[in-house]
Design a protein around this motif. Structure first.
Motif, short mmCIF file in Angstrom:
data_model
loop_
_atom_site.label_atom_id
_atom_site.label_comp_id
_atom_site.label_asym_id
_atom_site.label_seq_id
_atom_site.Cartn_x
_atom_site.Cartn_y
_atom_site.Cartn_z
N ALA A 1 -3.97 15.17 -1.42
CA ALA A 1 -5.24 14.67 -0.89
C ALA A 1 -6.36 15.64 -1.22
O ALA A 1 -6.12 16.72 -1.75
CB ALA A 1 -5.13 14.50 0.63
N SER B 1 1.81 16.72 -7.51
CA SER B 1 2.30 16.01 -6.33
C SER B 1 3.11 16.96 -5.47
O SER B 1 3.46 18.06 -5.89
CB SER B 1 3.16 14.82 -6.74
N ARG C 1 4.57 12.36 -2.78
CA ARG C 1 3.23 11.83 -2.55
C ARG C 1 2.23 12.61 -3.38
O ARG C 1 2.50 13.73 -3.83
CB ARG C 1 2.85 11.93 -1.08
N LYS D 1 2.45 1.94 -3.47
CA LYS D 1 1.53 2.52 -4.45
C LYS D 1 1.30 4.00 -4.19
O LYS D 1 0.87 4.72 -5.09
CB LYS D 1 0.20 1.77 -4.41
N ARG D 2 1.57 4.46 -2.98
CA ARG D 2 1.30 5.86 -2.62
C ARG D 2 2.51 6.76 -2.66
O ARG D 2 2.37 7.97 -2.88
CB ARG D 2 0.71 5.91 -1.20
N SER E 1 0.83 -1.21 0.00
CA SER E 1 0.00 0.00 0.00
C SER E 1 0.86 1.25 0.00
O SER E 1 0.53 2.25 -0.65
CB SER E 1 -0.95 0.00 1.20
#
Length: 65
Positions: free
Chosen positions: A27, A47, A24, A12-13, A9
């Motif tokens: 959000a 990003s 990253r 993938k981030r 996980s």
């Protein structure tokens, strides 16, 4: 010793850059976009870097990055 496993996980981030910083995605860009202003949504594109305080923890999740 067995090999250490990468947390999939996290892989993938996050992406570890050559200089050691971690990249990253932004959000707050997935849903409920109608109430957000166009300027706000535009600034959420692209990003950004992870805060330096959190980098050691993320690197522990990605042992081979």
């Amino acid at each position: 010793m067995p090999k250490m496993k990468t947390k999939k996980s996290a892989s993938k981030r996050f992406v570890v850059r050559p200089g050691g910083t971690v990249k990253r995605g932004q959000a707050f860009k997935r849903h409920i976009l109608t109430k957000k202003t166009t300027k706000n949504k535009r600034q959420l594109r692209g990003s950004t870097a992870v805060n330096p305080v959190d980098v050691p923890m993320i690197k522990s999740l990605l042992p081979y990055a």
